[in-house]
Write an enzyme that holds these catalytic residues in place. Structure first.
Site, PDB file in Angstrom:
ATOM      1  N   ASP A  10       0.854  -1.199   0.000  1.00 50.91           N
ATOM      2  CA  ASP A  10       0.000   0.000   0.000  1.00 50.91           C
ATOM      3  C   ASP A  10       0.889   1.247   0.000  1.00 50.91           C
ATOM      4  O   ASP A  10       0.918   1.992   0.961  1.00 50.91           O
ATOM      5  CB  ASP A  10      -0.948  -0.006   1.205  1.00 50.91           C
ATOM      6  CG  ASP A  10      -0.215  -0.143   2.540  1.00 50.91           C
ATOM      7  OD1 ASP A  10       0.925  -0.633   2.561  1.00 50.91           O
ATOM      8  OD2 ASP A  10      -0.791   0.247   3.582  1.00 50.91           O
ATOM      9  N   HIS A 243      10.107  -0.718   9.114  1.00 50.43           N
ATOM     10  CA  HIS A 243       8.964  -1.622   9.040  1.00 50.43           C
ATOM     11  C   HIS A 243       9.021  -2.506   7.786  1.00 50.43           C
ATOM     12  O   HIS A 243       9.511  -3.625   7.818  1.00 50.43           O
ATOM     13  CB  HIS A 243       7.664  -0.831   9.106  1.00 50.43           C
ATOM     14  CG  HIS A 243       7.426  -0.167  10.424  1.00 50.43           C
ATOM     15  ND1 HIS A 243       7.400  -0.862  11.615  1.00 50.43           N
ATOM     16  CD2 HIS A 243       7.212   1.136  10.746  1.00 50.43           C
ATOM     17  CE1 HIS A 243       7.170  -0.027  12.612  1.00 50.43           C
ATOM     18  NE2 HIS A 243       7.060   1.195  12.115  1.00 50.43           N
TER      19      HIS A 243
END
Length: 321
Positions: A10, A243
């Protein structure tokens, strides 16, 4: 042997860093980017994936995926973290290339069936596309090489959540999809906040990327300005946690991570919505919603310097190719 991956994403600033990492490292073959809502709305996610493909000359496919969760109401894009355009509001030219006509979950199904036991699915956003693929074609469970997820938080090193006290963003965005993916009979490795919060891109490190990695380093530096401002204002740190790139680091070199085995469940409603729980002790209980689920792997420790070295080396070679 190169790892063939479909990267479900995303994009997203840290997603862009992960996508470029996957493209850069010679041990990864980036087959496709499948897009999903999350950091941005689905049209922006797909535009950003196409932008990266066109600007940096990727050969991979791009397929547009889910625009909303399986069941829960959407929580909305992470504009405060990634900006209105997902890339820190930097100026971008609209891509002139198009996505694959298939929906992302159908692309996943078709590609996995065409290359049995060769494709690793790497998901760094909400898990809706993977869940839809499983629901429509459960037989792919036995055809995927591995599933690597950036998501979840299991309390190791006191890392419990980042969008609620006990939920990580990707899982919280679609907890029902996450529970489908984690409990499926296929091999899952979860790279969650337990380890991504143990690795840190300092401002000096990102400056080094800019100075040593050519155009790609300059791009990452540009889009990171907004991201670093968020980290500074919300957490008082000079840099950002690693991340999404950590999931790619695991694919390239699993030995950088220590794993713990056990089935995983996700809380799907209430104040703990999005909480991920792993049963890693061999205990027996009268009621046990974990007992009949496949044991999966959760990363609980990381060689953080090894991840930083791997990332910088990959991006430097790629930026100066």
């Amino acid at each position: 042997m190169n790892a063939k991956i479909i990267l479900d994403t995303d994009p997203g600033i840290d997603d862009a860093m992960a996508i470029l990492f996957a493209e850069a490292n010679p041990n990864v073959e980036l087959v496709a980017l499948t897009t999903v809502f999350g950091n941005t709305e689905i049209d922006i996610s797909t535009r950003n994936a196409l932008y990266l493909k066109q600007r940096f000359g990727f050969k991979c496919d791009v397929a547009k995926g889910a625009s909303k969760p399986l069941k829960r109401p959407p929580v909305g894009a992470s504009i405060a973290v990634h900006g209105e355009n997902g890339f820190g509001n930097v100026d971008m030219k609209e891509p002139t290339i198009s996505a694959d006509p298939r929906a992302a979950h159908q692309y996943i199904i078709d590609t996995v069936k065409a290359s049995p036991n060769e494709i690793t699915l790497v998901a760094v956003g909400p898990l809706t596309n993977l869940a839809l693929a499983l629901i429509e074609a459960p037989e792919i469970r036995g055809l995927v090489k591995e599933v690597v997820i950036m998501g979840g938080a299991f309390g190791t090193h006191e890392h419990t959540g980042n969008v609620t006290p006990f939920a990580e963003a990707n899982v919280h965005d679609d907890p029902h999809a996450a529970d489908v993916v984690f409990t499926a009979d296929w091999p899952v490795t979860v790279i969650g906040l337990d380890v991504t919060h143990e690795t840190f891109f300092s401002t000096d490190y990102i400056d080094t990327l800019r100075d040593t990695c050519g155009e790609v380093g300059e791009f990452m530096w540009d889009i990171s300005r907004f991201y670093l401002d968020f980290y500074k204002s919300r957490m008082g740190v000079n840099g950002c946690f690693v991340h999404d790139p950590s999931a790619i680091a695991y694919v390239i070199n699993p030995s950088l991570f220590t794993l713990r085995e056990g089935p995983i469940r996700v809380v799907c409603d209430g104040p703990a919505e999005g909480l991920t729980l792993q049963k890693y002790k061999q205990t027996q209980h009268k009621t046990d919603e974990w007992a009949d689920k496949k044991p999966q792997q959760v990363a609980v420790a990381v060689n953080d310097q090894g991840v930083l070295d791997l990332y910088l080396d990959s991006m430097t070679q790629y930026g100066n190719r």
